[in-house]
Design an enzyme around this catalytic site. Structure first.
Site, PDB file in Angstrom:
ATOM      1  N   ASP A  10       0.867  -1.185   0.000  1.00  0.00           N
ATOM      2  CA  ASP A  10       0.000   0.000   0.000  1.00  0.00           C
ATOM      3  C   ASP A  10       0.901   1.231   0.000  1.00  0.00           C
ATOM      4  OD1 ASP A  10      -2.454   1.494   0.287  1.00  0.00           O
ATOM      5  OD2 ASP A  10      -1.844   1.888   2.351  1.00  0.00           O
ATOM      6  N   SER A  11       0.287   2.383  -0.252  1.00  0.00           N
ATOM      7  CA  SER A  11       1.040   3.632  -0.180  1.00  0.00           C
ATOM      8  C   SER A  11       1.470   3.938   1.254  1.00  0.00           C
ATOM      9  CB  SER A  11       0.164   4.768  -0.708  1.00  0.00           C
ATOM     10  OG  SER A  11      -1.070   4.770  -0.018  1.00  0.00           O
ATOM     11  N   TYR A  42      -0.540   8.427  -2.475  1.00  0.00           N
ATOM     12  CA  TYR A  42      -0.532   8.151  -3.910  1.00  0.00           C
ATOM     13  C   TYR A  42      -1.751   8.812  -4.585  1.00  0.00           C
ATOM     14  CZ  TYR A  42       2.964   4.311  -3.556  1.00  0.00           C
ATOM     15  OH  TYR A  42       4.100   3.547  -3.361  1.00  0.00           O
ATOM     16  N   GLY A  43      -2.784   9.047  -3.757  1.00  0.00           N
ATOM     17  CA  GLY A  43      -4.087   9.472  -4.303  1.00  0.00           C
ATOM     18  C   GLY A  43      -4.080  10.803  -5.022  1.00  0.00           C
ATOM     19  N   CYS A  73      -3.734  -0.827  -2.128  1.00  0.00           N
ATOM     20  CA  CYS A  73      -4.040   0.578  -2.401  1.00  0.00           C
ATOM     21  C   CYS A  73      -4.965   0.690  -3.616  1.00  0.00           C
ATOM     22  CB  CYS A  73      -2.718   1.296  -2.675  1.00  0.00           C
ATOM     23  SG  CYS A  73      -2.901   3.017  -3.111  1.00  0.00           S
ATOM     24  N   ASN A  74      -6.095   1.345  -3.431  1.00  0.00           N
ATOM     25  CA  ASN A  74      -7.047   1.500  -4.545  1.00  0.00           C
ATOM     26  C   ASN A  74      -6.433   2.299  -5.693  1.00  0.00           C
ATOM     27  OD1 ASN A  74     -10.247   0.887  -3.665  1.00  0.00           O
ATOM     28  ND2 ASN A  74      -8.780   1.011  -2.019  1.00  0.00           N
ATOM     29  N   THR A  75      -5.712   3.374  -5.333  1.00  0.00           N
ATOM     30  CA  THR A  75      -5.122   4.222  -6.373  1.00  0.00           C
ATOM     31  C   THR A  75      -4.117   3.410  -7.196  1.00  0.00           C
ATOM     32  OG1 THR A  75      -5.303   6.031  -4.768  1.00  0.00           O
ATOM     33  CG2 THR A  75      -4.038   6.463  -6.765  1.00  0.00           C
ATOM     34  N   GLU A 152      -6.191   9.193   9.442  1.00  0.00           N
ATOM     35  CA  GLU A 152      -4.825   9.053   9.976  1.00  0.00           C
ATOM     36  C   GLU A 152      -4.659   9.830  11.281  1.00  0.00           C
ATOM     37  OE1 GLU A 152      -1.558   8.806   7.376  1.00  0.00           O
ATOM     38  OE2 GLU A 152      -2.605   7.258   6.248  1.00  0.00           O
ATOM     39  N   CYS A 184     -11.334   3.151  -1.085  1.00  0.00           N
ATOM     40  CA  CYS A 184     -10.054   3.643  -0.568  1.00  0.00           C
ATOM     41  C   CYS A 184      -9.730   2.842   0.691  1.00  0.00           C
ATOM     42  CB  CYS A 184     -10.167   5.129  -0.231  1.00  0.00           C
ATOM     43  SG  CYS A 184      -8.705   5.795   0.582  1.00  0.00           S
ATOM     44  N   THR A 185      -8.460   2.554   0.874  1.00  0.00           N
ATOM     45  CA  THR A 185      -8.035   1.730   2.011  1.00  0.00           C
ATOM     46  C   THR A 185      -8.546   2.226   3.358  1.00  0.00           C
ATOM     47  OG1 THR A 185      -6.019   3.064   1.900  1.00  0.00           O
ATOM     48  CG2 THR A 185      -5.888   0.810   1.055  1.00  0.00           C
ATOM     49  N   HIS A 186      -8.645   3.555   3.495  1.00  0.00           N
ATOM     50  CA  HIS A 186      -8.962   4.116   4.817  1.00  0.00           C
ATOM     51  C   HIS A 186     -10.459   4.119   5.145  1.00  0.00           C
ATOM     52  CE1 HIS A 186      -4.915   5.473   4.181  1.00  0.00           C
ATOM     53  NE2 HIS A 186      -4.872   6.134   5.321  1.00  0.00           N
TER      54      HIS A 186
HETATM   55  N1  DGL Z   1      -4.065   3.855  -0.137  1.00  0.00           N
HETATM   56  C1  DGL Z   1      -4.716   4.918  -0.873  1.00  0.00           C
HETATM   57  C2  DGL Z   1      -5.918   4.364  -1.633  1.00  0.00           C
HETATM   58  O1  DGL Z   1      -6.510   3.370  -1.270  1.00  0.00           O
HETATM   59  C3  DGL Z   1      -5.145   6.054   0.047  1.00  0.00           C
HETATM   60  C4  DGL Z   1      -3.981   6.865   0.595  1.00  0.00           C
HETATM   61  C5  DGL Z   1      -3.187   7.530  -0.495  1.00  0.00           C
HETATM   62  O2  DGL Z   1      -3.684   8.487  -1.147  1.00  0.00           O
HETATM   63  O3  DGL Z   1      -2.075   7.073  -0.749  1.00  0.00           O
HETATM   64  O4  DGL Z   1      -6.267   4.902  -2.646  1.00  0.00           O
END
Ligand code: DGL
Length: 277
Positions: A10-11, A42-43, A73-75, A152, A184-186
């Site tokens: 993940d990012s 990463y987003g 990570c979704n992005t 976060e 998104c992961t969060h």
């Molecule tokens: N992990 C990223 C996602 O799921 C969220 C955090 C980021 O922007 O890196 O898209």
């Protein structure tokens, strides 16, 4: 049976929502996690940069004796899944397709909302996958860049977060969606608040949960599952910056103690990429 590990990257820290789902569903699998905490988020980065980072992350995990990989990570899933599937000869799972398939199965009125980072929403990856399953679906997508920093900070039950969610979700609620993808992961951390704001009648689709189920299916299909009942499993955690901060936040996210988190410097990641080109 196969005693190699599952690589998850993940990012940063958010991919632990995927770790949580995988350990719940597949407690016998050993996990190796990499969080790119030096270069998060990463987003908000361009597709080219996200692809380059994702390739470095995956190359690092590929040095750890893994039998399958999840791009938590979704992005990064939106931008780099195809590239990584081409580069590596193990199964590589992104979180977008499992989340989209789950949502397409659940919706009754065909109106699906998607929330994610700027990058994920701009890529149109969820929409593409949803329409590939059923071209008559109506997909309404909204980027919610403020939600990652709020999670976060540990602000998942603050009033300000509810207000911001109201703002982000109102165009989706106005369109009468009956299904919402947490892209998104969060966002699974915000599930309770999202449910309160969106209403009980909107089904929430957790891509992390759907991806763990996809991993289980692939391991079963390929006969790659770990032997049952090895209680000595210790997952491995690596990050590219601030291992102590990661450990602290990760323990809050997962509600359990973590082993030592190892620092992988950026120049090492970059050198892995140079070796392949
Ligand atoms: N992990 C990223 C996602 O799921 C969220 C955090 C980021 O922007 O890196 O898209």
């Amino acid at each position: 049976m196969n005693d190699k590990s599952i690589g998850i990257f993940d990012s940063g820290i958010g991919g632990l929502t995927v770790v949580r789902e995988v350990t719940n569903l597949l407690p016998d699998e050993k996990l190796v996690y990499f969080g790119d905490t030096a270069r998060v988020p990463y987003g908000s980065k361009s597709p080219r940069v996200v692809r380059e980072f994702a390739l470095q992350d995956a190359l690092f995990l590929s040095t750890k004796n893994i039998k399958a990989m999840i791009i938590a990570c979704n992005t990064a899933s939106a931008e780099a899944l195809e590239l990584l599937q081409k580069e590596f000869d193990i199964p590589v799972i992104g979180v977008i397709k499992p989340g989209a398939s789950a949502a397409a199965n659940v919706t009754k009125n065909g109106k699906i909302g998607v929330i994610g980072t700027y990058g994920t929403i701009a890529s149109g990856a969820y929409k593409t996958e949803l329409l590939a399953v059923n071209s008559s679906l109506e997909v309404i997508s909204v980027a919610c860049p403020l939600l990652v920093p709020l999670v976060e900070e540990g602000w998942e039950s603050k009033e300000v977060t509810r207000e911001i969610l109201r703002e982000y979700l109102s165009p989706l609620i106005d369109k009468n969606i009956d299904t919402l993808i947490l892209g998104c992961t969060h966002y699974p951390i915000l599930k309770q608040l999202i449910r309160e704001v969106a209403g009980d009648e909107v089904a929430l689709i957790d891509s992390a949960e759907a991806s763990a189920a996809e991993l289980e299916r692939i391991l079963n299909d390929k006969g790659l599952g770990a032997a049952k009942g090895d209680s000595s499993i210790e997952h491995e955690y690596y990050v590219s910056d601030f291992p102590f901060k990661f450990k602290e936040t990760a323990e809050r996210f997962l509600g359990e103690k973590l082993p030592e988190v190892e620092l992988i410097p950026l120049d090492l990641l970059e050198s892995l990429l140079k070796k392949t080109t």
